[in-house]
Design an enzyme around this catalytic site. Structure first.
Site, short mmCIF file in Angstrom:
data_model
loop_
_atom_site.label_atom_id
_atom_site.label_comp_id
_atom_site.label_asym_id
_atom_site.label_seq_id
_atom_site.Cartn_x
_atom_site.Cartn_y
_atom_site.Cartn_z
N ASP A 41 3.30 -4.20 8.26
CA ASP A 41 1.95 -3.57 8.13
C ASP A 41 0.85 -4.61 8.37
O ASP A 41 0.58 -5.36 7.44
CB ASP A 41 2.15 -3.05 6.50
CG ASP A 41 0.56 -2.28 6.33
OD1 ASP A 41 -0.35 -2.13 7.18
OD2 ASP A 41 0.47 -1.45 5.24
N CYS A 45 -4.57 2.21 -3.76
CA CYS A 45 -3.43 2.69 -3.15
C CYS A 45 -2.35 1.96 -3.26
O CYS A 45 -1.34 1.75 -2.48
CB CYS A 45 -3.84 3.10 -1.51
SG CYS A 45 -4.91 4.37 -1.38
N LYS A 105 -10.52 -0.97 10.24
CA LYS A 105 -10.79 -2.14 9.31
C LYS A 105 -11.11 -3.29 10.31
O LYS A 105 -11.39 -4.33 9.92
CB LYS A 105 -9.55 -2.46 8.73
CG LYS A 105 -9.25 -1.38 7.41
CD LYS A 105 -7.96 -1.87 6.60
CE LYS A 105 -7.45 -0.51 5.98
NZ LYS A 105 -7.95 0.09 4.71
N GLN A 117 -4.20 -5.29 7.09
CA GLN A 117 -5.12 -6.31 6.81
C GLN A 117 -5.11 -7.51 7.47
O GLN A 117 -5.61 -8.62 7.01
CB GLN A 117 -5.09 -6.23 5.08
CG GLN A 117 -5.11 -4.98 4.41
CD GLN A 117 -6.67 -4.67 4.52
OE1 GLN A 117 -7.64 -5.31 4.74
NE2 GLN A 117 -6.68 -3.19 3.86
N HIS A 156 0.96 -1.22 -0.09
CA HIS A 156 0.00 -0.05 0.05
C HIS A 156 0.91 1.17 0.00
O HIS A 156 2.01 1.17 0.71
CB HIS A 156 -0.88 -0.13 1.14
CG HIS A 156 -1.84 0.82 1.18
ND1 HIS A 156 -1.78 2.49 1.74
CD2 HIS A 156 -3.43 0.84 1.11
CE1 HIS A 156 -2.78 3.09 1.79
NE2 HIS A 156 -3.77 2.15 1.59
N1 PMP Z 1 -1.47 -0.51 4.62
C1 PMP Z 1 -2.71 -1.41 3.99
C2 PMP Z 1 -2.42 -2.77 3.58
C3 PMP Z 1 -4.03 -0.90 4.02
O1 PMP Z 1 -4.95 -1.61 3.45
C4 PMP Z 1 -4.23 0.44 4.36
C5 PMP Z 1 -5.79 0.85 4.34
N2 PMP Z 1 -6.48 0.72 3.03
C6 PMP Z 1 -3.21 1.18 4.91
C7 PMP Z 1 -2.00 0.74 5.04
C8 PMP Z 1 -3.57 2.77 5.60
O2 PMP Z 1 -4.33 2.83 6.53
P1 PMP Z 1 -5.11 4.02 7.34
O3 PMP Z 1 -5.67 4.59 5.75
O4 PMP Z 1 -6.12 3.31 8.09
O5 PMP Z 1 -4.01 4.78 7.82
#
Ligand code: PMP
Length: 414
Positions: free
Chosen positions: A208, A372, A234, A211, A131
């Protein structure tokens, strides 16, 4: 509808759904099928009520007040830290920094840990499946330091090529960053093995966990990483909540990134001293009501249990994958041996955004776009995919509605 519900006896999904008021609504006159859980999850009443109760009964600022309400607000906020620490098996509650989410957690590590250590010629290693939150903060600090960001490759199935990742762990790498679970492919990375190889080379590893936490039990000490970043929204909790777990020695040695109230010991014009971690990283007024919701979210997940959640989600994943494979011209992105319930796909001849827009008219919420993850889209040579991401409150019947809607929409676009 050609499938018979085959629910594990101990998993009453219909009862669970009654806890999620939003799941009962209609969209464009059709019952909602919410398959955008990797984007953000829906919230159970228990979480909604915890936030509501906070504002109705306990609202005050944390730490600053000695009055009753201040104590209650602090208890909710610090209680979330305790629950998170127990949930991911942190050695101490003080190893958890409460943040607004993964993005803030990553930036904290980028500016407080990576930047002070990076020299010209150094590198940060990440992967092609990340991401943007696990790429861009590293690029920003690498550019300041004259360092670079390298990305380890994946294979067509969407699995990290481990040998390559390990080969790329060269001496100039000062930090490695990898996602536990891909938000686009669902791929589960072998974090323990990656952490072992990083430790052998003395390279700190950030994971990270955005997920992963909604779908699987996580034990940060057993994983053996240095940092674990996550987001609350999430995993049933309110938006604007999350955290960063880090090894104590790192939190001790890292200078603070944000300055302000709450993070100091004494402020003087001849030299300010800082609070101990984690407070050193928690400047300003936090999302107190949100963290009251985090506590309730953890209680809720624990009341169901990950064994039941995982069994149900994996049954749904297998069923949805099997049904999607029946659709001619449909390509699935991400066929790793170990996956969480995320399915990215495209149908030949149809634009992802057109499909998602038409699916919405059928009441089906899926995400379309780059998720993203531009470098991942570049790897597959596509601008976008559709993504259906499932949660334990979804049903096989919803999968059937989704497939029927897809077939209808496909016909319209062909
Ligand atoms: N890393 C991953 C794998 C994600 O799926 C996301 C959210 N889509 C993020 C980071 C960023 O998370 P947040 O927008 O809650 O900061």
């Amino acid at each position: 509808m050609n499938a018979k519900p085959n629910q594990p006896l101990d998993f009453d999904v219909q009862r669970i759904r009654t806890d999620f008021p939003l799941l009962g609504r209609k969209v464009h006159g059709k019952p909602l099928v919410y398959f955008d859980n990797a984007n953000t999850s829906q919230k159970p009443l228990q979480v909604i009520e915890a936030v509501d109760r906070h504002y109705r009964e306990h609202n005050a600022n944390v730490a600053r007040a000695v009055h009753q309400l201040g104590e209650e607000a602090t208890a909710a906020y610090e209680g979330a830290r305790d629950k998170l620490a127990a949930w991911i098996n942190a050695a101490s509650r003080n190893d958890i920094v409460l943040t607004s989410g993964t993005t803030q957690s990553m930036n904290t590590v980028a500016y407080s840990f990576a930047l002070p250590r990076l020299k010209p010629g150094d590198a940060i290693l990440t992967t092609v499946m990340e991401h943007h939150a696990n790429i861009v903060p590293w690029q920003l600090v690498a550019a300041r330091a004259g360092a670079t960001v390298k990305a380890a490759p994946i294979n067509e199935r969407g699995e990290l090529i481990l040998e390559k990742f390990f080969e790329m762990l060269t001496p100039e790498v000062k930090l490695a960053c990898v996602t536990h679970v891909s938000n686009v492919l669902g791929t589960v990375n072998p974090v323990r093995e990656i952490a072992r190889e990083c430790r052998r080379r003395g390279i700190p590893l950030l994971v990270d966990g955005s997920q992963a936490l909604p779908h699987r039990p996580v034990d940060v000490q057993a994983l053996g990483c240095d940092f674990y970043a996550f987001t609350g929204h999430k995993m049933l909790a309110p938006t604007g909540t999350g955290g960063l777990w880090a090894k104590r020695e790192h939190l001790q040695s890292m200078p603070p990134f944000f300055g302000g109230g709450e993070m100091i010991r004494e402020v003087r014009f001849d030299g300010t001293t800082f609070a101990e971690p984690p407070h050193k990283f928690e400047a300003g007024t936090p999302n107190i009501a949100g963290f009251a919701g985090v506590g309730a979210a953890i209680d809720y997940v624990q009341s169901i249990g990950f064994d039941a959640i995982r069994a149900w989600e994996h049954e749904l994943l297998a069923y949805a994958t099997e049904r999607l494979r029946e659709i001619p011209g449909l390509r699935i992105f991400g066929e790793a041996a170990e996956k969480e319930p995320v399915i990215s796909f495209l149908i030949e001849g149809a634009q992802a955004t057109d499909m998602a827009t038409l699916l919405d008219l059928e009441g089906v919420a899926v995400r379309s776009g780059h998720h993203c993850a531009h470098p991942l889209m570049q790897f597959y040579g596509v601008p976008a995919t559709l993504r259906a991401s499932l949660a334990f409150y979804n049903t096989r019947e919803e999968v059937d509605v989704f497939i029927a809607a897809l077939l209808k929409v496909r016909k319209l676009l062909m």
